[in-house]
Write an enzyme that holds these catalytic residues in place. Structure first.
Site, PDB file in Angstrom:
ATOM      1  N   ASP A   1       0.768  -1.240   0.000  1.00 16.86           N
ATOM      2  CA  ASP A   1       0.000   0.000   0.000  1.00 16.86           C
ATOM      3  C   ASP A   1       0.802   1.295   0.000  1.00 16.86           C
ATOM      4  OD1 ASP A   1      -1.829  -2.032   0.380  1.00 16.86           O
ATOM      5  OD2 ASP A   1      -3.120  -0.837   1.646  1.00 16.86           O
TER       6      ASP A   1
ATOM      7  N   CYS B   1      -2.691  -8.329  -1.718  1.00 11.63           N
ATOM      8  CA  CYS B   1      -4.034  -8.904  -1.592  1.00 11.63           C
ATOM      9  C   CYS B   1      -4.788  -8.878  -2.913  1.00 11.63           C
ATOM     10  CB  CYS B   1      -4.815  -8.180  -0.513  1.00 11.63           C
ATOM     11  SG  CYS B   1      -4.134  -8.437   1.146  1.00 11.63           S
TER      12      CYS B   1
ATOM     13  N   GLU C   1      -7.189   4.038   8.118  1.00 13.52           N
ATOM     14  CA  GLU C   1      -8.166   3.400   7.241  1.00 13.52           C
ATOM     15  C   GLU C   1      -9.327   2.883   8.076  1.00 13.52           C
ATOM     16  OE1 GLU C   1      -5.436   1.868   3.518  1.00 13.52           O
ATOM     17  OE2 GLU C   1      -6.119   0.398   4.984  1.00 13.52           O
TER      18      GLU C   1
ATOM     19  N   SER D   1      -9.618   1.559   3.369  1.00 15.45           N
ATOM     20  CA  SER D   1      -8.817   0.531   2.716  1.00 15.45           C
ATOM     21  C   SER D   1      -9.305   0.364   1.288  1.00 15.45           C
ATOM     22  CB  SER D   1      -8.969  -0.790   3.473  1.00 15.45           C
ATOM     23  OG  SER D   1      -8.573  -1.876   2.672  1.00 15.45           O
TER      24      SER D   1
END
Length: 616
Positions: free
Chosen positions: A123, A195, A491, A517
């Site tokens: 991220d 992910c 988040e 997120s």
């Protein structure tokens, strides 16, 4: 003709000490005069998206040296947002972006490196390295670790795809049995990689392709697939070519600011809107544009969001498709191809391969290419074997997904919606805007009005949601969670996931000056700017106030009179030193986070540091 930066430390009698130290790293006389290229890795055993990167820097380094360069590897930190989620660890996630950018600058400038290969994935690592690359403006190629395979399990005699968000939702759903929750948890994240949905990590890795700073396939080719190795090998060879083009031929087109131009930023945002990317990408593109000294703002994003349709829908917006399915349909280049045919892209841009957009599409768009090797690469698929090893399988789909009417990627004529996957809303408590991922909002709640339930921390909101205090029709407001107010702009994946767990996913809205997120879906509106801690009007909302959300018309309105808001502002200011701070919130904030908060700007500026506060 620009001089190699590294010559500062490798040439001249007065640099004898520096050369002595370089020799101690393994350099020889033959190496002095070659370009020194930093391999910027981010391996860590804390993060599944980075756990497989340990040996990949060596792959790149070997190719750099075979091509006539000197490779020197170093590592940055990497925070796993999923593991840091839902507790105090999330305060550190966004600030880590600035630390990563600074650490890359520190290492590269301290040692006078000539160029970089950035091995990122998750991220904040890709955005941090991107910011550093545009700040330094030396030749760079990005190659990320790649997406995780989607999880799969059998529930109710049906095989379903899973990801991290499913594990979170089912873990909090009182109607789900312990055994089913455990089954989903064990199946949700089966391999190394970022992910498996279109969450922040994969969104950003796709955007580096659109910016031209990574190779075709970078955003979608699975971490586990053997084909991904070629991206690393190519990056090592190509960076030496780019470096020599700049330093030996004075070719400034090899520099990242000339590749990632404003036109490229507009293309990247167009892609983001079309694929329903994470709202976090807005923060990161705004921040990166400032590093590149490009005038790219929320206004530009708003204009694009009003004309770009949604051509791709991926988890968390649907359970049907994950990144492995995007790749089978042609990956980022496949989406760009459809956008180009719709006349929505700037064509006068180039990438790190030196190809223009039309040339890239001709060679890599599965709807155009005649290259069987390219088609074979896009058939790279999952193996369904639990592993933490890169390049560990060579499974392929039987065929490509080239169905642009009903497949994962759609043509303009068959778009999922005429409105894109992201939108900017404005109103009387979001004067500088806020962001919603429209790709994840059910059509039935694109317009929504309800009473506010106000919380001054994510923790209080979670307690209220799980405690049944939030009911259908409510608008949950979580404030003082912005870059300055959190600090760190947490988040809100747990609150949005728990609303779904409680059966309220389509019955409530959530508004915050924090962020979400990439795994968030539902009527979740974040990045409210100015944030409460900066005197934003979100800090004036009271329980019971009606809030009207109108996504089609890009509006969000607190239904309170201007006179009443002025009176509330006056009362807030009368609190003196306590003004624009949360009431009755106990939160331990470290010196490091306080330092970040002291310079942080609101989300509409990318949550970057305010240089004006430094003077000079």
């Amino acid at each position: 003709m620009p001089k190699y930066r590294s010559a500062t430390t490798t040439h001249g009698r007065n640099m004898a000490g520096a050369r002595a130290l370089w020799r101690a790293t393994g350099m020889t006389d033959a190496d002095f005069g070659k370009p020194i290229i930093a391999v910027v890795n981010s391996f860590t055993q804390f993060v599944p998206g980075h756990v497989h990167l340990r040996d990949l820097g060596k792959l790149v380094a070997e190719q750099i040296e075979a091509a006539g360069g000197v490779a020197k590897e170093f590592n940055t930190i990497a925070v796993d947002d999923g593991i840091a989620m839902g507790h105090g660890g999330m305060l550190y996630s966004l600030p880590s972006r600035e630390l990563i950018a600074d650490s890359v600058e520190y290492m590269v400038n301290a040692h006078c490196a000539d160029a970089m290969v950035c091995i990122s994935n998750c991220d904040k690592i890709t955005p941090g390295m991107l910011m550093a690359s545009l700040r330094l403006n030396i030749p760079v190629i990005f190659v990320s670790g790649g997406p995780m395979e989607a999880g799969k399990t059998k529930l109710s005699d049906q095989i379903i795809k899973l990801d991290l968000v499913d594990a979170m939702i089912q873990g909090a759903d009182p109607k789900v049995s312990d055994s089913q929750s455990d089954q989903v948890e064990r199946s949700a994240c089966p391999t190394c990689g970022s992910c498996s949905g279109m969450f922040t990590a994969n969104s950003m890795n796709c955007l580096t392709e659109a910016l031209g700073l990574s190779q075709p396939g970078n955003g979608s080719l699975l971490a586990t697939h053997a084909d991904r190795k070629q991206l690393f090998l190519n990056a090592g060879k190509r960076i030496v070519e780019l470096t020599k083009r700049y330093y030996e031929q004075n070719d400034e087109s090899a520099l990242p600011r000339n590749i990632a131009s404003k036109a490229a930023f507009e293309n990247a945002m167009t892609l983001d809107i079309a694929m329903g990317g994470s709202t976090n990408t807005v923060l990161h593109l705004l921040a990166a544009a400032q590093e590149a000294e490009i005038d790219f703002t929320m206004s530009d994003i708003d204009k694009l969001s009003r004309k770009v349709p949604q051509l791709c829908k991926v988890a968390p917006s649907t359970q049907k498709y994950h990144m492995e399915d995007v790749h089978r349909a042609g990956g980022v280049i496949g989406i760009l191809g459809e956008l180009d045919r719709a006349g929505l892209l700037n064509r006068d841009v180039k990438n790190v391969l030196g190809l223009t957009l039309p040339q890239t599409l001709e060679q890599y768009d599965v709807m155009l290419t005649q290259d069987d090797a390219v088609k074979n690469m896009f058939r790279a698929g999952p193996a369904g074997i639990r592993t933490t090893q890169a390049f560990s399988q060579d499974c392929r789909w039987d065929s490509l997904d080239d169905d642009r009417a009903n497949g994962c990627i759609r043509s303009l004529e068959h778009a999922y919606s005429k409105d894109g996957g992201l939108a900017v809303l404005y109103g009387n408590f979001a004067e500088n805007g806020c962001i919603v991922k429209t790709a994840g909002v059910d059509d039935s709640i694109l317009k929504f009005t309800g009473p506010a339930k106000v919380y001054e921390s994510q923790d209080d909101a979670v307690e209220a949601i799980l405690g049944g205090k939030v009911v259908a029709g409510d608008v949950v407001v979580i404030r003082y969670e912005g870059p300055k107010g959190g600090p760190g702009m947490q988040e809100m994946l747990y609150p949005t996931s728990f609303l779904k767990s409680m059966g309220l996913g389509k019955a409530c809205a959530l508004i915050t000056d924090g962020r979400f997120s990439g795994g968030t879906s539902g009527l979740s509106i974040g990045h409210v700017s100015p944030e409460a801690a900066s005197g934003g009007s979100i800090g004036l909302i009271e329980d019971g106030d009606l809030i009207a959300i109108d996504i089609p018309n890009r509006g969000i309105q607190l239904q309170v009179s201007d006179a009443e808001l002025a009176a509330r502002r006056e009362a807030q200011e009368a609190r003196g030193d306590k003004a624009w701070t949360p009431k009755n919130r106990e939160r331990q904030v470290s010196f490091a986070l306080c330092a970040y908060a002291s310079l942080a700007t609101s989300a509409d500026k990318g949550a970057v540091r305010d240089k004006s506060k430094l003077g000079g």
